[in-house]
Design a protein around this motif. Structure first.
Motif, PDB file in Angstrom:
ATOM      1  N   ALA A  16       0.843  -1.199   0.000  1.00 25.05           N
ATOM      2  CA  ALA A  16       0.000   0.000   0.000  1.00 25.05           C
ATOM      3  C   ALA A  16       0.875   1.244   0.000  1.00 25.05           C
ATOM      4  O   ALA A  16       1.867   1.320   0.721  1.00 25.05           O
ATOM      5  N   ARG A  17       0.490   2.206  -0.826  1.00 26.82           N
ATOM      6  CA  ARG A  17       1.175   3.503  -0.868  1.00 26.82           C
ATOM      7  C   ARG A  17       0.152   4.570  -0.561  1.00 26.82           C
ATOM      8  O   ARG A  17      -1.026   4.292  -0.460  1.00 26.82           O
TER       9      ARG A  17
ATOM     10  N   PRO B  79      -1.467   7.866   1.769  1.00 24.60           N
ATOM     11  CA  PRO B  79      -1.469   8.473   3.097  1.00 24.60           C
ATOM     12  C   PRO B  79      -1.184   7.483   4.224  1.00 24.60           C
ATOM     13  O   PRO B  79      -0.641   7.847   5.242  1.00 24.60           O
ATOM     14  N   ARG B  80      -1.550   6.216   4.063  1.00 22.52           N
ATOM     15  CA  ARG B  80      -1.278   5.203   5.086  1.00 22.52           C
ATOM     16  C   ARG B  80      -0.503   4.049   4.453  1.00 22.52           C
ATOM     17  O   ARG B  80      -1.040   2.959   4.264  1.00 22.52           O
ATOM     18  N   PRO B  81       0.768   4.282   4.120  1.00 22.82           N
ATOM     19  CA  PRO B  81       1.530   3.265   3.386  1.00 22.82           C
ATOM     20  C   PRO B  81       1.947   2.096   4.279  1.00 22.82           C
ATOM     21  O   PRO B  81       2.038   2.218   5.495  1.00 22.82           O
ATOM     22  N   ASP B  82       2.187   0.966   3.623  1.00 25.78           N
ATOM     23  CA  ASP B  82       2.804  -0.156   4.316  1.00 25.78           C
ATOM     24  C   ASP B  82       4.244   0.226   4.633  1.00 25.78           C
ATOM     25  O   ASP B  82       4.822   1.124   4.013  1.00 25.78           O
ATOM     26  N   ILE B  83       4.836  -0.462   5.586  1.00 30.51           N
ATOM     27  CA  ILE B  83       6.216  -0.179   5.985  1.00 30.51           C
ATOM     28  C   ILE B  83       7.162  -0.998   5.125  1.00 30.51           C
ATOM     29  O   ILE B  83       6.954  -2.199   4.928  1.00 30.51           O
TER      30      ILE B  83
END
Length: 123
Positions: free
Chosen positions: A71-72, A74-78
């Motif tokens: 996921a990219r 505002p709440r991306p994966d690390i």
């Protein structure tokens, strides 16, 4: 002797249900990764890269493909990068100029002076 039928010409299937635009975006990241690594190699041979340089020649797809699934926004994966991960950094939003600055240890690099030779930084 059995006769062989002429092979029918079909379009290759699109993998994983990706759209044409997504495939082109992945290809763009693959080319960008290769081009940036070629530039870094030239700079390394000129002794302008500080520390080591670990290329991912032939492994760009692994780095780009795995990061593309994350996921990219505002709440991306690390992303926890290691060596040979330049493609994943680019997919997750790292700018090529920032990567060059990091490898060349310029004053505007992404990490602090405490880690002058570390090319592994995350977004």
């Amino acid at each position: 002797m059995p006769s062989r039928a002429a092979p029918t010409r079909q379009s290759p299937p699109i993998p994983a249900g990706l759209t044409r635009d997504q495939l082109l975006e992945i290809y763009r990241y693959l080319r960008l990764t290769r081009t940036l690594e070629e530039r870094l190699t030239a700079l390394y041979r000129q002794s302008k890269v500080i520390g080591g340089l670990f290329r991912s020649l032939g492994q760009e797809g692994e780095s780009v493909g795995s990061a593309y699934a994350l996921a990219r926004g505002p709440r991306p994966d690390i992303l926890s990068p290691l060596i040979r991960n330049l493609g994943s950094l680019l997919v997750m939003g790292a700018e090529p100029i920032a990567i060059l600055r990091q490898y060349m240890a310029t004053s505007k690099r992404a990490t602090s002076a405490r880690f002058p030779i570390s090319p592994t930084w995350s977004r």
